[in-house]
Design a protein around this motif. Sequence first.
Motif, PDB file in Angstrom:
ATOM      1  N   GLY A 112       0.994  -1.211  -0.134  1.00 22.01           N
ATOM      2  CA  GLY A 112      -0.049   0.056   0.072  1.00 22.01           C
ATOM      3  C   GLY A 112       0.812   1.216   0.019  1.00 22.01           C
ATOM      4  N   PHE A 113       1.911   1.133   0.884  1.00 22.45           N
ATOM      5  CA  PHE A 113       3.121   2.354   0.861  1.00 22.45           C
ATOM      6  C   PHE A 113       3.450   2.554  -0.559  1.00 22.45           C
ATOM      7  CE2 PHE A 113       7.560   2.892   0.522  1.00 22.45           C
ATOM      8  CZ  PHE A 113       7.579   4.357   0.761  1.00 22.45           C
ATOM      9  N   PHE A 114       3.789   1.609  -1.367  1.00 21.85           N
ATOM     10  CA  PHE A 114       4.362   1.846  -2.741  1.00 21.85           C
ATOM     11  C   PHE A 114       3.266   2.251  -3.587  1.00 21.85           C
ATOM     12  CE2 PHE A 114       4.867   0.184  -6.997  1.00 21.85           C
ATOM     13  CZ  PHE A 114       5.989   0.936  -7.400  1.00 21.85           C
ATOM     14  N   ASN A 134       4.994   8.310   7.353  1.00 21.97           N
ATOM     15  CA  ASN A 134       4.606   6.870   7.238  1.00 21.97           C
ATOM     16  C   ASN A 134       4.114   6.712   8.746  1.00 21.97           C
ATOM     17  OD1 ASN A 134       5.083   6.604   4.579  1.00 21.97           O
ATOM     18  ND2 ASN A 134       7.285   6.204   5.113  1.00 21.97           N
ATOM     19  N   VAL A 135       3.011   6.154   9.108  1.00 24.65           N
ATOM     20  CA  VAL A 135       2.651   5.769  10.622  1.00 24.65           C
ATOM     21  C   VAL A 135       2.980   4.243  10.729  1.00 24.65           C
ATOM     22  CG1 VAL A 135       0.472   5.587  11.956  1.00 24.65           C
ATOM     23  CG2 VAL A 135       0.745   7.354  10.382  1.00 24.65           C
ATOM     24  N   GLY A 155       8.149  -2.585  10.225  1.00 29.26           N
ATOM     25  CA  GLY A 155       9.630  -2.467  10.097  1.00 29.26           C
ATOM     26  C   GLY A 155      10.012  -2.499   8.792  1.00 29.26           C
ATOM     27  N   ALA A 156       9.309  -3.001   7.906  1.00 29.97           N
ATOM     28  CA  ALA A 156       9.651  -2.765   6.463  1.00 29.97           C
ATOM     29  C   ALA A 156       9.390  -1.151   5.943  1.00 29.97           C
ATOM     30  CB  ALA A 156       8.930  -3.533   5.314  1.00 29.97           C
ATOM     31  N   LEU A 157       8.089  -0.412   6.675  1.00 33.75           N
ATOM     32  CA  LEU A 157       8.100   0.853   6.245  1.00 33.75           C
ATOM     33  C   LEU A 157       8.848   1.746   6.949  1.00 33.75           C
ATOM     34  CD1 LEU A 157       5.488   2.255   5.140  1.00 33.75           C
ATOM     35  CD2 LEU A 157       4.510   2.422   7.281  1.00 33.75           C
ATOM     36  N   ASN A 158       9.534   1.515   8.032  1.00 36.09           N
ATOM     37  CA  ASN A 158      10.611   2.107   8.715  1.00 36.09           C
ATOM     38  C   ASN A 158      11.713   2.163   7.786  1.00 36.09           C
ATOM     39  OD1 ASN A 158       8.965   2.566  10.865  1.00 36.09           O
ATOM     40  ND2 ASN A 158      10.159   1.318  12.332  1.00 36.09           N
ATOM     41  N   ALA A 159      12.139   0.893   7.228  1.00 35.01           N
ATOM     42  CA  ALA A 159      13.442   0.749   6.131  1.00 35.01           C
ATOM     43  C   ALA A 159      13.120   1.504   5.124  1.00 35.01           C
ATOM     44  CB  ALA A 159      13.529  -0.588   6.022  1.00 35.01           C
ATOM     45  N   ALA A 160      11.977   1.672   4.399  1.00 31.00           N
ATOM     46  CA  ALA A 160      11.536   2.437   3.354  1.00 31.00           C
ATOM     47  C   ALA A 160      11.707   3.535   3.277  1.00 31.00           C
ATOM     48  CB  ALA A 160      10.189   1.873   2.962  1.00 31.00           C
ATOM     49  N   THR A 161      11.212   4.201   4.752  1.00 23.41           N
ATOM     50  CA  THR A 161      11.418   5.794   5.016  1.00 23.41           C
ATOM     51  C   THR A 161      12.832   6.163   5.089  1.00 23.41           C
ATOM     52  OG1 THR A 161       9.349   5.441   6.524  1.00 23.41           O
ATOM     53  CG2 THR A 161      10.747   7.205   7.067  1.00 23.41           C
ATOM     54  N   GLN A 230      13.783  10.019   9.724  1.00 24.10           N
ATOM     55  CA  GLN A 230      13.560   9.616  11.041  1.00 24.10           C
ATOM     56  C   GLN A 230      12.453   8.589  11.481  1.00 24.10           C
ATOM     57  OE1 GLN A 230      16.366  10.745  13.026  1.00 24.10           O
ATOM     58  NE2 GLN A 230      16.967  11.199  10.928  1.00 24.10           N
ATOM     59  N   ILE A 231      12.899   7.940  12.596  1.00 23.71           N
ATOM     60  CA  ILE A 231      11.481   7.038  12.981  1.00 23.71           C
ATOM     61  C   ILE A 231      11.205   7.803  14.401  1.00 23.71           C
ATOM     62  CG2 ILE A 231      10.669   4.974  13.327  1.00 23.71           C
ATOM     63  CD1 ILE A 231      11.763   5.281  10.614  1.00 23.71           C
ATOM     64  N   ILE A 232      10.403   8.570  14.515  1.00 19.94           N
ATOM     65  CA  ILE A 232       9.866   9.148  15.840  1.00 19.94           C
ATOM     66  C   ILE A 232       8.953   8.400  16.595  1.00 19.94           C
ATOM     67  CG2 ILE A 232       9.194  11.434  16.873  1.00 19.94           C
ATOM     68  CD1 ILE A 232      10.238  12.783  14.280  1.00 19.94           C
ATOM     69  N   SER A 233       9.238   8.068  17.839  1.00 16.44           N
ATOM     70  CA  SER A 233       8.093   7.296  18.859  1.00 16.44           C
ATOM     71  C   SER A 233       7.626   8.146  19.278  1.00 16.44           C
ATOM     72  CB  SER A 233       9.041   6.247  19.681  1.00 16.44           C
ATOM     73  OG  SER A 233       9.780   5.330  18.890  1.00 16.44           O
TER      74      SER A 233
END
Length: 239
Positions: A112-114, A134-135, A155-161, A230-233
């Motif tokens: 869906g991201f892609f 990206n959430v 996790g894949a979404l984080n890497a793609a980010t 960045q991945i912001i928690s």
Amino acid sequence: MKRALVTGGSGGIGAAISRRLAADGYHVYIHANQGIASAQQLATEICVAGGSAEALQFDVTDSVAVTAELAPLVENEPIQILVNNAGIHDDAVFPGMRPDQWHRVIDVSVHGFFNVTQPLMMPMIRSRWGRIVNVSSIAAITGNRGQTNYSAAKGALNAATKSLSLEIASRGITVNAVAPGIIDTAMSESAFDAKAIANIVPMKRAGTPTEVADLVSFLVSDQATYITGQIISINGGMI
């Protein structure tokens, strides 16, 4: 007026983000698939309150349908703010996880991201300004029992980010992810009671969708120009 697209915009977090971006002065496309009636109602509420919004319906896993819906919208001007919020849970311990549970969760978050992001890229690049958020989830960082599929997807979404942020940083476009912990939505209510939350979260409470929306609002603003990759928690101190 800049335009923003929020996928999964009819759910708890998505609706809060849609409301906040409309209040910030953007025209907001509120995406939904199954929940299109809720998205349409939200768009009406935003417009009645003086904002600008409309609902869009498509399945983020259907690349043909996504392109057919989005291509006409960016033919003459870009959508410069994209919040990839669409995602689903289908929890099971891994030994008992069905193939369809694995594939469906991956399909929505990763494919869906892609499918949504890629058609918007060139118009955004030509405008030399853009914000992609990206959430993700705390599950992508710490893991979570019964959510190997969800953790893998986020996790894949984080890497793609991180990778996409490197590709387009010189074009004035930032790409970040927000990783919520336990947020007070209908989805979390069935998984955590107040006692469990008090034991897990140092702040002794769940976060609110509005608090997530506030973070997204900042990341898409001109105040966040130098923040990318960045991945912001946002999790009340859980990690």
